[in-house]
Design a protein around this motif. Structure first.
Motif, PDB file in Angstrom:
ATOM      1  N   TYR A   1     -19.752  -4.305  17.912  1.00 46.10           N
ATOM      2  CA  TYR A   1     -20.588  -5.099  17.013  1.00 46.10           C
ATOM      3  C   TYR A   1     -20.060  -5.055  15.587  1.00 46.10           C
ATOM      4  O   TYR A   1     -19.955  -6.088  14.930  1.00 46.10           O
ATOM      5  CB  TYR A   1     -22.029  -4.598  17.050  1.00 46.10           C
ATOM      6  N   LEU A   2     -19.735  -3.863  15.107  1.00 45.46           N
ATOM      7  CA  LEU A   2     -19.286  -3.737  13.724  1.00 45.46           C
ATOM      8  C   LEU A   2     -17.963  -4.455  13.489  1.00 45.46           C
ATOM      9  O   LEU A   2     -17.779  -5.100  12.454  1.00 45.46           O
ATOM     10  CB  LEU A   2     -19.178  -2.267  13.333  1.00 45.46           C
TER      11      LEU A   2
ATOM     12  N   SER B   1     -16.871  -7.060  15.227  1.00 43.67           N
ATOM     13  CA  SER B   1     -17.188  -8.489  15.306  1.00 43.67           C
ATOM     14  C   SER B   1     -17.861  -8.968  14.036  1.00 43.67           C
ATOM     15  O   SER B   1     -17.532 -10.035  13.509  1.00 43.67           O
ATOM     16  CB  SER B   1     -18.087  -8.774  16.508  1.00 43.67           C
ATOM     17  N   PHE B   2     -18.803  -8.190  13.521  1.00 43.75           N
ATOM     18  CA  PHE B   2     -19.487  -8.576  12.292  1.00 43.75           C
ATOM     19  C   PHE B   2     -18.531  -8.573  11.110  1.00 43.75           C
ATOM     20  O   PHE B   2     -18.596  -9.449  10.256  1.00 43.75           O
ATOM     21  CB  PHE B   2     -20.666  -7.645  12.005  1.00 43.75           C
ATOM     22  N   GLY B   3     -17.635  -7.599  11.066  1.00 43.61           N
ATOM     23  CA  GLY B   3     -16.648  -7.555   9.985  1.00 43.61           C
ATOM     24  C   GLY B   3     -15.767  -8.791   9.974  1.00 43.61           C
ATOM     25  O   GLY B   3     -15.504  -9.365   8.915  1.00 43.61           O
TER      26      GLY B   3
ATOM     27  N   PHE C   1     -16.533 -11.741  11.318  1.00 43.05           N
ATOM     28  CA  PHE C   1     -17.402 -12.858  10.953  1.00 43.05           C
ATOM     29  C   PHE C   1     -17.629 -12.900   9.446  1.00 43.05           C
ATOM     30  O   PHE C   1     -17.531 -13.943   8.816  1.00 43.05           O
ATOM     31  CB  PHE C   1     -18.741 -12.756  11.675  1.00 43.05           C
ATOM     32  N   TYR C   2     -17.935 -11.755   8.854  1.00 42.59           N
ATOM     33  CA  TYR C   2     -18.243 -11.705   7.427  1.00 42.59           C
ATOM     34  C   TYR C   2     -17.031 -12.098   6.598  1.00 42.59           C
ATOM     35  O   TYR C   2     -17.151 -12.818   5.609  1.00 42.59           O
ATOM     36  CB  TYR C   2     -18.732 -10.303   7.050  1.00 42.59           C
TER      37      TYR C   2
ATOM     38  N   ASN D   1     -16.542 -15.875   7.147  1.00 39.02           N
ATOM     39  CA  ASN D   1     -17.667 -16.606   6.578  1.00 39.02           C
ATOM     40  C   ASN D   1     -17.583 -16.697   5.055  1.00 39.02           C
ATOM     41  O   ASN D   1     -18.115 -17.634   4.466  1.00 39.02           O
ATOM     42  CB  ASN D   1     -18.978 -15.934   6.986  1.00 39.02           C
TER      43      ASN D   1
ATOM     44  N   ARG E   1     -34.297 -15.468  17.269  1.00 36.99           N
ATOM     45  CA  ARG E   1     -32.889 -15.567  17.672  1.00 36.99           C
ATOM     46  C   ARG E   1     -32.406 -17.011  17.587  1.00 36.99           C
ATOM     47  O   ARG E   1     -31.342 -17.290  17.045  1.00 36.99           O
ATOM     48  CB  ARG E   1     -32.726 -15.048  19.101  1.00 36.99           C
TER      49      ARG E   1
ATOM     50  N   ALA F   1     -27.546 -20.881  11.372  1.00 35.75           N
ATOM     51  CA  ALA F   1     -26.140 -20.502  11.235  1.00 35.75           C
ATOM     52  C   ALA F   1     -25.233 -21.695  11.493  1.00 35.75           C
ATOM     53  O   ALA F   1     -24.139 -21.791  10.935  1.00 35.75           O
ATOM     54  CB  ALA F   1     -25.805 -19.364  12.180  1.00 35.75           C
TER      55      ALA F   1
END
Length: 109
Positions: A2-3, A5-7, A9-10, A13, A73, A80
Motif C-alpha cells: 500500500y505504501l 503504491s500510494f507513494g 500515486f502521490y 499525482n 468508496r 478521483a
C-alpha cells in the motif's frame, strides 16, 4: 504494498505542480506575477478545499441508499476521476501554449 503504491500515486499525482506555477509566472507580465500567483493559489484552495469535500459529501449522500457504508468508496473514486478530466483540459490547453508563451514574452519586452 500500500505504501509503495500510494507513494507512486502521490508522486505522479503532483507532477503538475511545478509546470503549473511556472506557467502562472510565465504567462503574465512581470508586474502581475504576484497577482497571478495569488489568483492561482486562491482558485486552487477554493476548488480543492471548498468544492472538493462538499462534492464528495453530496456524492456520498446520494450513493448511501444504494451502497450503504461502502458509498464513501465510490464517492472518492468518482471524485478521483476528476483528475482525468483535469488532465484532458491540460492537454487541450497545451495546444495553444507555445503561442501564448511567445505572446507573453513579446509583451514583456
Amino acid at each position: 504494498v500500500y505504501l509503495v503504491s500510494f507513494g507512486i500515486f502521490y508522486f505522479v499525482n503532483n507532477m503538475y505542480v511545478g509546470p503549473m506555477w511556472s506557467l502562472a509566472q510565465g504567462l503574465v507580465s512581470p508586474r502581475m506575477r504576484a497577482v497571478g500567483a495569488a489568483t492561482l493559489l486562491a482558485a486552487l484552495n477554493l476548488v480543492g478545499q471548498g468544492v472538493g469535500p462538499q462534492a464528495i459529501g453530496l456524492a456520498n449522500d446520494a450513493l448511501a441508499g444504494r451502497f450503504g457504508d461502502g458509498a464513501i468508496r465510490y464517492s472518492l473514486a468518482c471524485m478521483a476521476s476528476a483528475g482525468l478530466l483535469a488532465g484532458l483540459c491540460c492537454v487541450i490547453a497545451a495546444r495553444s501554449l507555445r503561442g501564448d508563451l511567445e505572446e507573453a514574452a513579446a509583451e514583456s519586452l
